[in-house]
Design a protein around this motif. Structure first.
Motif, PDB file in Angstrom:
ATOM      1  N   TRP A   1       0.810  -1.221   0.000  1.00 34.06           N
ATOM      2  CA  TRP A   1       0.000   0.000   0.000  1.00 34.06           C
ATOM      3  C   TRP A   1       0.837   1.262   0.000  1.00 34.06           C
ATOM      4  O   TRP A   1       0.302   2.365  -0.020  1.00 34.06           O
TER       5      TRP A   1
ATOM      6  N   ARG B   1      -1.537   4.162  -9.425  1.00 34.83           N
ATOM      7  CA  ARG B   1      -1.818   5.450  -8.809  1.00 34.83           C
ATOM      8  C   ARG B   1      -3.267   5.583  -8.335  1.00 34.83           C
ATOM      9  O   ARG B   1      -3.545   6.204  -7.308  1.00 34.83           O
ATOM     10  N   SER B   2      -4.192   5.006  -9.068  1.00 39.00           N
ATOM     11  CA  SER B   2      -5.610   5.209  -8.774  1.00 39.00           C
ATOM     12  C   SER B   2      -6.219   4.104  -7.913  1.00 39.00           C
ATOM     13  O   SER B   2      -7.421   4.128  -7.650  1.00 39.00           O
TER      14      SER B   2
ATOM     15  N   THR C   1      -8.020   1.705  -5.634  1.00 34.39           N
ATOM     16  CA  THR C   1      -8.941   1.757  -4.506  1.00 34.39           C
ATOM     17  C   THR C   1      -9.253   0.331  -4.099  1.00 34.39           C
ATOM     18  O   THR C   1      -9.547  -0.510  -4.963  1.00 34.39           O
TER      19      THR C   1
ATOM     20  N   HIS D   1      -9.062   4.741  -1.049  1.00 34.66           N
ATOM     21  CA  HIS D   1      -7.900   4.901  -1.921  1.00 34.66           C
ATOM     22  C   HIS D   1      -6.670   4.423  -1.153  1.00 34.66           C
ATOM     23  O   HIS D   1      -6.626   4.448   0.082  1.00 34.66           O
ATOM     24  N   HIS D   2      -5.652   3.978  -1.890  1.00 32.62           N
ATOM     25  CA  HIS D   2      -4.470   3.401  -1.229  1.00 32.62           C
ATOM     26  C   HIS D   2      -3.813   4.375  -0.251  1.00 32.62           C
ATOM     27  O   HIS D   2      -3.215   3.960   0.752  1.00 32.62           O
ATOM     28  N   SER D   3      -3.920   5.670  -0.504  1.00 29.96           N
ATOM     29  CA  SER D   3      -3.317   6.651   0.408  1.00 29.96           C
ATOM     30  C   SER D   3      -3.996   6.643   1.771  1.00 29.96           C
ATOM     31  O   SER D   3      -3.348   6.796   2.813  1.00 29.96           O
ATOM     32  N   LYS D   4      -5.325   6.451   1.775  1.00 33.05           N
ATOM     33  CA  LYS D   4      -6.064   6.367   3.042  1.00 33.05           C
ATOM     34  C   LYS D   4      -5.702   5.084   3.799  1.00 33.05           C
ATOM     35  O   LYS D   4      -5.581   5.089   5.031  1.00 33.05           O
TER      36      LYS D   4
ATOM     37  N   ASP E   1      -9.306  -3.649 -13.730  1.00 30.24           N
ATOM     38  CA  ASP E   1      -9.061  -2.238 -13.396  1.00 30.24           C
ATOM     39  C   ASP E   1      -8.284  -1.527 -14.496  1.00 30.24           C
ATOM     40  O   ASP E   1      -8.603  -0.405 -14.882  1.00 30.24           O
TER      41      ASP E   1
ATOM     42  N   GLU F   1      -9.607   1.593 -16.756  1.00 31.67           N
ATOM     43  CA  GLU F   1      -8.950   2.891 -16.647  1.00 31.67           C
ATOM     44  C   GLU F   1      -8.299   3.310 -17.960  1.00 31.67           C
ATOM     45  O   GLU F   1      -8.422   4.468 -18.391  1.00 31.67           O
TER      46      GLU F   1
END
Length: 562
Positions: A41, A56-57, A59, A83-86, A199, A203
């Motif tokens: 992650w 990058r995108s 989820t 999202h992976h950042s969360k 995915d 995309e």
């Protein structure tokens, strides 16, 4: 007795393993090759060798309540599908909250592990690590937990695609994919219809001239957004549904599930229908792919037969010319390169591990693999449950069966999985999420008892039976009991709804007028049905009414004629 434990990797499995060791009073040392927690992650613009990689995108396709750790709920205001950042932020919060960071050595990779010369007596391991400067160091540990994941070694089967050396465009594995920018205006072929392949096809189709998706066997596609807008897993990953799966014949389950999926979009019409039945393989989770197929942005094709320059030839003889890019979404090879060969027990396609955790052939149970599991459910709660059991075994609170018994159990598991699922070298194992969680929880002593809850806490019983099988259920009792578990179960839907409350709505009041309208519509529908039947077959209704008359009347009439 085990005291010092080496944990390899600081991803979701590694973090839960460090915490489990601390909870049992042991001293863990975690070695992480990157500069942060989170494992796959942790997004990086350039994929690094021997590390998992994400785009990058990305989820996650598991909702937050179903993926969180059992004693640390994800914040209520976080979206249900993150999202992976969360997700990375959540893992950092978890590590900080439980003070795990002080036990992690960042930018330190494990080169190899091997048994000490006195292993038969001590059960100890020698672990060789390498710092970012290339300096190697040897350590001695009482036990080792491997948490290095299984998305680190891309499977790129170029030999299965004759003519790939003549391809004039660019080809790469999905492991190297970061975003669709380089596909603008191009003709793209995505090989593979797993979650990553779906995915990437969706995309890239937003920018590409045309995307073709090649699949050998098709796939069942399920949506993340389920009935009434609920997350799919919150709706259907319940103990009640699990009980139905145990009671109903497999043919009935397939029939029900496939009919429900085909009611949303006919898999045959969309050229998606696979060769296998629904429950034999984990389905692909993708809300957008059917629409992309319907709009023509993504075109389904059979397996690639060969490649001739910029032309791709498929098994059905059809061709697509002027292809610019080929993306191989062809899965990963599973490997533990740092592990000694004598610690690996092979069973079928897989590395044979007792309950998918312990090598069954070691003299001492001081080596464990956490997170090497595959199910229709989040890896985090499964890895956490595994880690809790591992820690209790290391601490000698729990005892494993004999080596012979474990090997026999491993081989039986392999045969059972081969009979119940479609397995291969790339997907060597699969388990049922609830069954596996309950099995390991039983080993730890934390499996919830429905019968006990029915008599002692009926409101909680209802939520455990009918509600989603969240990890909080495994903190209600036994070792590691968390006082907040009951409340977490009662408030899990509140946390699910919280991020959706972004616009205040006026509460709807039930009105007499509305009830009358509904009643009138029901009467009209019933009357229309009766009229339709009467027009099509005038004798049906009189015959039905005559059959409903009391038998005594007929008896009386008969007596009077005698």
């Amino acid at each position: 007795m085990v005291h010092r434990v080496a944990v390899i990797g600081a991803g979701p499995s590694g973090l839960s393993s460090v915490k489990a060791c601390l909870d049992e009073g042991m001293l863990p040392t975690c070695f992480e090759s990157s500069d942060d927690v989170g494992g796959l992650w942790k997004f990086k613009e350039v994929s690094e060798p021997n590390r998992a990689s994400i785009y990058r995108s990305l989820t996650i396709n598991i909702s937050k309540e179903m993926m969180c750790y059992s004693d640390f709920p994800i914040p209520a205001d976080y979206p249900n599908y993150m999202h992976h950042s969360k997700i990375l932020t959540y893992f950092r919060m978890y590590a900080e909250h439980f003070k795990l960071l002080q036990h992690i050595h960042f930018q330190t990779s494990v080169k190899n592990i091997k048994q000490r010369p006195d292993f038969s007596l001590s059960g100890q391991w020698e672990v060789v690590t390498e710092s970012k400067d290339g300096q190697q160091e040897s350590h001695v540990f009482d036990a080792v937990i491997c948490c290095s994941g299984h998305y680190t070694h891309p499977n790129l089967p170029l030999k299965d695609f004759p003519g790939i050396e003549t391809f004039e465009g660019k080809y790469f594995h999905s492991w190297d994919y970061k975003g669709p920018e380089d596909m603008s205006g191009k003709r793209v072929v995505v090989i593979g219809i797993g979650n990553s392949g779906g995915d990437i096809a969706v995309e890239s189709s937003r920018l590409a001239e045309q995307v073709y998706m090649s699949t050998r066997s098709g796939a069942w596609i399920v949506r993340q957004v389920s009935d009434n807008g609920l997350p799919l897993d919150m709706k259907y990953s319940t103990r009640f549904v699990h009980i139905l799966f145990q009671l109903l014949p497999i043919k009935v389950l397939n029939w029900i599930g496939e009919n429900k999926l085909n009611a949303m979009y006919d898999h045959s019409m969309y050229a998606l229908k696979p060769k296998h039945r629904l429950v034999l393989q984990i389905p692909v989770i993708n809300d957008d792919l059917p629409f992309k197929i319907l709009s023509g942005s993504v075109i389904l094709k059979p397996n690639v037969k060969e490649i001739r320059g910029s032309t791709v030839v498929f098994d059905d003889g059809s061709t697509e010319e002027k292809v610019d890019t080929i993306v191989f979404a062809t899965g990963y090879n599973y490997d533990f390169p740092y592990m000694p060969s004598n610690a690996v027990y092979k069973s079928g396609h897989r590395v044979g591990l007792y309950k998918h955790i312990f090598p069954p052939n070691l003299e001492h149970p001081t080596l464990a693999v956490v997170g090497f599991i595959h199910a229709l459910g989040a890896i985090m709660p499964q890895a956490e449950m595994q880690a809790r059991w591992v820690a209790s075994v290391f601490k000698e609170h729990k005892k494993l069966p004999s080596n012979r018994a474990m090997m026999k159990a491993v081989d039986k598991d392999t045969k059972d999985m081969e009979n119940n699922y479609i397995l291969s070298r790339l997907t060597p194992l699969q388990v049922d999420f609830v069954s596996y969680m309950d099995d390991i929880a039983g080993e730890v002593g934390v499996r919830p008892s429905l019968l006990w809850l029915f008599f002692t806490d009926y409101p909680l019983f209802q939520r455990v039976l009918w509600g989603p099988v969240t990890a909080y259920q495994y903190r209600l009792k036994g070792p590691g009991k968390w006082e907040g578990a009951r409340r977490a179960i009662f408030t899990q839907f509140d946390r699910m709804f919280q991020p959706l409350k972004t616009r205040k709505l006026e509460a709807e009041e039930a009105s007499v007028f509305g009830l009358l309208i509904k009643l009138s519509l029901a009467v009209m529908a019933g009357g229309a049905a009766v009229y339709y039947v009467h027009v099509r077959n005038p004798t049906t209704i009189p015959t039905l009414l005559s059959n409903l008359r009391p038998q005594t009347v007929w008896t009386c009439c008969i007596d009077q004629t005698m």
